[in-house]
Design a protein around this motif. Structure first.
Motif, PDB file in Angstrom:
ATOM      1  N   VAL A 103      27.061  95.563  12.297  1.00  0.00           N
ATOM      2  CA  VAL A 103      25.760  95.942  12.848  1.00  0.00           C
ATOM      3  C   VAL A 103      25.052  94.699  13.394  1.00  0.00           C
ATOM      4  N   LEU A 104      24.698  94.739  14.675  1.00  0.00           N
ATOM      5  CA  LEU A 104      24.033  93.593  15.305  1.00  0.00           C
ATOM      6  C   LEU A 104      22.528  93.821  15.413  1.00  0.00           C
ATOM      7  N   GLN A 105      22.141  95.085  15.485  1.00  0.00           N
ATOM      8  CA  GLN A 105      20.715  95.409  15.637  1.00  0.00           C
ATOM      9  C   GLN A 105      20.507  96.808  15.082  1.00  0.00           C
ATOM     10  N   PHE A 106      19.429  96.977  14.289  1.00  0.00           N
ATOM     11  CA  PHE A 106      19.128  98.301  13.723  1.00  0.00           C
ATOM     12  C   PHE A 106      17.634  98.314  13.469  1.00  0.00           C
ATOM     13  N   GLU A 107      16.897  98.871  14.395  1.00  0.00           N
ATOM     14  CA  GLU A 107      15.432  98.820  14.294  1.00  0.00           C
ATOM     15  C   GLU A 107      14.800  99.890  15.169  1.00  0.00           C
ATOM     16  N   MET A 108      13.469  99.982  15.078  1.00  0.00           N
ATOM     17  CA  MET A 108      12.737 100.956  15.879  1.00  0.00           C
ATOM     18  C   MET A 108      12.055 100.221  17.027  1.00  0.00           C
ATOM     19  N   LEU A 109      12.180 100.761  18.227  1.00  0.00           N
ATOM     20  CA  LEU A 109      11.585 100.124  19.404  1.00  0.00           C
ATOM     21  C   LEU A 109      11.050 101.207  20.345  1.00  0.00           C
ATOM     22  N   PRO A 110      10.127 100.858  21.242  1.00  0.00           N
ATOM     23  CA  PRO A 110       9.658 101.857  22.224  1.00  0.00           C
ATOM     24  C   PRO A 110      10.756 102.140  23.257  1.00  0.00           C
ATOM     25  N   ALA A 111      10.865 103.392  23.681  1.00  0.00           N
ATOM     26  CA  ALA A 111      11.921 103.800  24.621  1.00  0.00           C
ATOM     27  C   ALA A 111      11.666 103.234  26.016  1.00  0.00           C
ATOM     28  N   SER A 112      12.718 102.708  26.618  1.00  0.00           N
ATOM     29  CA  SER A 112      12.659 102.253  28.017  1.00  0.00           C
ATOM     30  C   SER A 112      12.677 103.515  28.891  1.00  0.00           C
ATOM     31  N   PRO A 113      12.371 103.394  30.172  1.00  0.00           N
ATOM     32  CA  PRO A 113      12.425 104.576  31.053  1.00  0.00           C
ATOM     33  C   PRO A 113      13.798 105.247  31.030  1.00  0.00           C
ATOM     34  N   GLN A 114      14.862 104.466  31.039  1.00  0.00           N
ATOM     35  CA  GLN A 114      16.218 105.033  31.057  1.00  0.00           C
ATOM     36  C   GLN A 114      16.510 105.822  29.770  1.00  0.00           C
ATOM     37  N   VAL A 115      16.157 105.234  28.624  1.00  0.00           N
ATOM     38  CA  VAL A 115      16.398 105.888  27.329  1.00  0.00           C
ATOM     39  C   VAL A 115      15.520 107.130  27.208  1.00  0.00           C
ATOM     40  N   ALA A 116      14.258 107.008  27.621  1.00  0.00           N
ATOM     41  CA  ALA A 116      13.324 108.137  27.523  1.00  0.00           C
ATOM     42  C   ALA A 116      13.840 109.305  28.358  1.00  0.00           C
TER      43      ALA A 116
END
Ligand code: 16G
Length: 242
Positions: A103-116
């Motif tokens: 696991v390199l990253q596991f966290e909560m972040l705001p969605a980018s336009p592409q992800v949203a």
């Protein structure tokens, strides 16, 4: 022995000979093949002929050249059927390989336009980001960054995802199962960071894959951007006439 009187070019005969040795298991994955000089002597052919045969087999992925060490029989590729919606863990277990994740990253972040857009969320809504190197028998095969809506799946963050299958966890903890997915595949030059994690050359060919996966109610629950080693995968898809 090669036949100099045959209409089949000598390099092609040598290539077929080496291919046969590999297919019959006389030359095994990871084994070093004879040097150019040895082949030249054994078959009484020119260095150019040897180089042409070996060069072709390297391009076709049957052999790999390791700088300063020699030329080796490549590991057989992972056969992946594109018509089946499966997880990395399932794929590896089906091929009797041991899956693992770093696991390199596991966290909560705001969605980018592409992800949203993919997850049908508003831009800036919170998503869980899970970035993992996926390994089989200790060898890195893929780098996957999965985005899931934080709303329903926040509790995922309490789990250790280095030891679990994401799909098995979603099923066990949230009752969510993949029902269908949309996948796009393109070839790109491997960026530096991905090359480091996957132990391939920067700028070399790599498969860039996007997957959006939908649950039983046809609602998207994951968007995944991944890099798959093109030297380790072979994709098959069955197609039908109209
Ligand atoms: C596959 C999927 C990925 C999914 C993962 C779950 C692609 C190309 N493939 O690798 O979307 O997140 O399986 O695997 O995206 P896991 O259940 O073993 O964690």
């Amino acid at each position: 022995m090669l036949n100099a009187n045959s209409p089949i070019p000598l390099y092609h005969q040598l290539k077929s000979y080496l291919q046969d040795q590999i297919l019959q298991g006389l030359l095994k994955p990871g084994e070093r093949i004879p040097t150019e000089r040895e082949l030249e002597k054994r078959f009484k052919i020119s260095r150019t002929t040897v180089r042409q045969a070996i060069g072709d087999l390297i391009n076709e992925g049957l052999l790999v050249r390791v700088h300063g060490k020699g030329t080796f029989v490549a590991q057989p590729r992972i056969q992946q059927h594109l018509g089946l919606l499966t997880s990395f863990t399932q794929d590896m277990e089906a091929q009797r390989r041991t899956p693992a994740s770093r696991v390199l990253q596991f966290e909560m972040l705001p969605a980018s336009p592409q992800v949203a857009r993919a997850l049908q969320l508003k831009i800036g809504e919170m998503v869980i980001v899970l970035k993992r190197v996926r390994l089989a028998d200790g060898q890195p095969l893929a780098l996957e960054t999965a985005y899931l809506p934080a709303g329903p799946f926040r509790a995922l963050l309490d789990l250790d995802m280095s030891q679990r299958s994401l799909y098995a966890t979603l099923k066990a903890h949230f009752g969510v199962e993949p029902w269908r997915a949309l996948q796009q595949i393109e070839a790109v030059a491997c960026p530096a960071e991905e090359a480091r994690h996957l132990q391939v050359s920067k700028g070399g060919p790599i498969l860039h894959i996007y997957r959006t996966t939908f649950d039983q109610s046809n609602h998207p629950f994951e968007f995944v951007e991944s890099y798959y080693r093109s030297d380790r995968y072979f994709f098959t898809v069955e197609i039908w006439s109209r």
